[in-house]
Design an enzyme around this catalytic site. Structure first.
Site, mmCIF file in Angstrom:
data_model
loop_
_atom_site.group_PDB
_atom_site.id
_atom_site.type_symbol
_atom_site.label_atom_id
_atom_site.label_comp_id
_atom_site.label_asym_id
_atom_site.label_seq_id
_atom_site.Cartn_x
_atom_site.Cartn_y
_atom_site.Cartn_z
ATOM 1 N N HIS A 72 22.670 29.705 13.889
ATOM 2 C CA HIS A 72 23.045 30.767 13.024
ATOM 3 C C HIS A 72 21.820 31.690 12.749
ATOM 4 O O HIS A 72 22.047 33.007 12.395
ATOM 5 C CB HIS A 72 23.914 30.429 11.647
ATOM 6 C CG HIS A 72 22.907 29.683 10.748
ATOM 7 N ND1 HIS A 72 22.858 28.238 10.875
ATOM 8 C CD2 HIS A 72 22.063 29.920 9.568
ATOM 9 C CE1 HIS A 72 21.972 27.722 9.843
ATOM 10 N NE2 HIS A 72 21.564 28.995 9.339
ATOM 11 N N HIS B 114 13.602 29.189 -0.810
ATOM 12 C CA HIS B 114 14.841 28.517 -0.610
ATOM 13 C C HIS B 114 14.612 27.070 -0.316
ATOM 14 O O HIS B 114 13.487 26.804 0.416
ATOM 15 C CB HIS B 114 15.848 29.146 0.324
ATOM 16 C CG HIS B 114 15.650 29.231 1.631
ATOM 17 N ND1 HIS B 114 14.347 30.065 2.089
ATOM 18 C CD2 HIS B 114 16.657 28.838 2.619
ATOM 19 C CE1 HIS B 114 14.679 29.732 3.502
ATOM 20 N NE2 HIS B 114 16.004 29.257 3.654
#
Length: 306
Positions: free
Chosen positions: A108, A172
């Protein structure tokens, strides 16, 4: 631009998705107006195409296919093999060690931006360039910048409209297994490329959704986002001062912004490629600290100043 598997999964609020979609629409308009003849994308992998049994810091694909994780498009990309091979040769000639793959599998991190910008990830000729941003040890950022510069110098010799994409989140720290902490089943996957069963993929997807929901509620053990750090990085990108990140240590990035903040390497390479053609200016500027996506999510578009 950033990517997130959670953009394709239930959980994020409609307000957040609409906000991001608005910025993506601006990016799509930018790309549509430019109408690129070739796309070069710098992207990471999340143990779907590259594994610890052989983990290069950089790799150029002369053929590639999406694995279809997290609802993204599967199947072959339109990779111009001759151009990709010439690019790999030029990068090596520029004294940057890069691997190449005639059978690259991309996840992805590569496919989602292509789908978001073009609808069909295989609609334009694309050269995928993998930058290891997950599996430590990692290449220092000065070498990432050198890679981007070498790529940009080659692209500037082509008589083509080339779109360069960097695909990665900013601060993140999602639940990605590591060599030091992964349980035996995960070690088999991240080291030996043991394929996941459909049940394992479903369980992984459910775990990501649960982790995001807990994180958005302020629960769980994931490292908080760091918007201040994200904005500092974006200021460097917007100002064209990419050399400022040369001394950023891997351990410092992880401490300040999380283990997956190393995906900024894709941004550094992409902007270094553009800077190889001269000064640039950023146009679309979007940032959102998005706990529901477990990411500092950002989008930038840029063009040469001249």
């Amino acid at each position: 631009m950033s990517h997130s598997p959670l953009l394709n999964l239930p959980g994020p609020s409609q307000d957040l998705l609409d906000d991001i979609e608005s910025a993506l629409a601006e990016a799509r308009e930018f790309v549509s107006d430019f109408d690129p003849e070739l796309v070069v994308i710098f992207s990471p992998d999340h143990y779907n195409g590259f594994f610890y049994r052989l983990m290069p810091p950089f790799c150029i694909g002369t053929a590639a296919a999406g694995v279809g994780d997290f609802g993204t498009q599967s199947g072959p990309l339109d990779v111009p093999a001759d151009l990709a091979t010439d690019l790999a040769t030029a990068v090596l000639d520029a004294d940057v060690d890069v691997a190449f793959s005639a059978s690259m599998e991309v996840d992805h991190g590569t496919v989602q931006p292509l789908q978001k910008l073009f609808g069909d990830a295989a609609s334009r000729p694309v050269i995928p360039i993998f930058i290891n941003s997950v599996a430590t040890p990692l290449a220092p950022l000065r070498r990432v910048r050198a890679l981007g510069t070498a790529v940009g110098q080659y692209l500037s010799t082509l008589d083509k409209r080339v779109l360069v994409i960097g695909s990665g989140g900013l601060s993140h720290d999602p639940p990605v297994p590591t060599l030091a902490t992964a349980p035996p089943a995960a070690l088999e996957r991240i080291v030996h490329a043991r394929p996941m069963t459909p049940e394992q993929r479903q369980a992984r997807q459910a775990a990501v959704i649960q982790a995001a929901q807990e994180f958005a509620r302020g629960e769980g053990k994931l490292q908080p986002l760091n918007p201040e750090w994200d904005h500092r990085f974006l200021q460097i990108v917007d100002g064209g001062h990419l050399e400022d990140v040369d001394g950023w240590a891997t351990s410092w990035i992880a401490h300040e912004a999380g283990n997956s903040a190393h995906e900024i390497r894709t941004w550094v390479a992409a902007f270094a490629a553009l800077a190889a053609a001269g000064p640039y200016k950023t146009t679309v500027r979007y940032y959102k600290a998005a706990p529901e996506l477990i990411a500092g999510f950002a989008i930038r578009t840029a063009v040469p100043s001249t």
